[in-house]
Design a protein around this motif. Structure first.
Motif, PDB file in Angstrom:
ATOM      1  N   GLU A   5       0.828  -1.199   0.000  1.00 22.71           N
ATOM      2  CA  GLU A   5       0.000   0.000   0.000  1.00 22.71           C
ATOM      3  C   GLU A   5       0.865   1.253   0.000  1.00 22.71           C
ATOM      4  OE1 GLU A   5      -0.398  -2.317   2.562  1.00 22.71           O
ATOM      5  OE2 GLU A   5      -2.036  -3.422   1.637  1.00 22.71           O
ATOM      6  N   ALA A   6       1.924   1.262   0.782  1.00 24.52           N
ATOM      7  CA  ALA A   6       2.811   2.416   0.846  1.00 24.52           C
ATOM      8  C   ALA A   6       3.532   2.612  -0.482  1.00 24.52           C
ATOM      9  CB  ALA A   6       3.819   2.254   1.980  1.00 24.52           C
ATOM     10  N   LEU A   7       3.960   1.523  -1.082  1.00 24.17           N
ATOM     11  CA  LEU A   7       4.641   1.614  -2.366  1.00 24.17           C
ATOM     12  C   LEU A   7       3.701   2.143  -3.445  1.00 24.17           C
ATOM     13  CD1 LEU A   7       7.210   1.081  -3.965  1.00 24.17           C
ATOM     14  CD2 LEU A   7       6.397  -1.237  -4.343  1.00 24.17           C
ATOM     15  N   GLN A  12       2.260   6.773  -7.091  1.00 25.20           N
ATOM     16  CA  GLN A  12       1.277   7.598  -7.784  1.00 25.20           C
ATOM     17  C   GLN A  12       1.829   8.975  -8.120  1.00 25.20           C
ATOM     18  OE1 GLN A  12      -2.134   7.584  -5.258  1.00 25.20           O
ATOM     19  NE2 GLN A  12      -2.827   5.586  -5.946  1.00 25.20           N
ATOM     20  N   GLY A  13       2.768   9.478  -7.345  1.00 24.42           N
ATOM     21  CA  GLY A  13       3.310  10.803  -7.599  1.00 24.42           C
ATOM     22  C   GLY A  13       4.543  10.821  -8.482  1.00 24.42           C
TER      23      GLY A  13
END
Length: 86
Positions: A5-7, A12-13
């Protein structure tokens, strides 16, 4: 957030704008400088026909590079297709 989830949130940015800008600002001028030096070297040997032959190919390549860098490929393709189709 941990793991995937963190990755995914971090990814996304991410963009390639920095790399594209660096290539346009640094690599393209160096390639053009190298081409100019090679053409001057060939011309200095007296092979003007060789310079002319290579220059035509280089112009085609530079046009393709300009289209790729500008991002106007689809518009140029549509224009060229309209010349053939009407």
């Amino acid at each position: 957030m941990t793991g995937p989830e963190a990755l995914a949130h971090y990814a996304q940015g991410l963009t390639t704008n920095g790399l594209q800008g660096w290539i346009q600002d640094n690599v393209v001028p160096l390639v053009l400088l190298g081409i100019a030096i090679i053409l001057l070297w060939i011309g200095g040997r007296g092979d003007n026909a060789g310079v002319a032959r290579r220059s035509v190919g280089l112009l085609v390549g530079l046009v393709a590079l300009g289209i790729a860098v500008s991002g106007n490929g689809p518009q140029i393709g549509n224009f060229l297709a309209s010349l053939l189709v009407g």
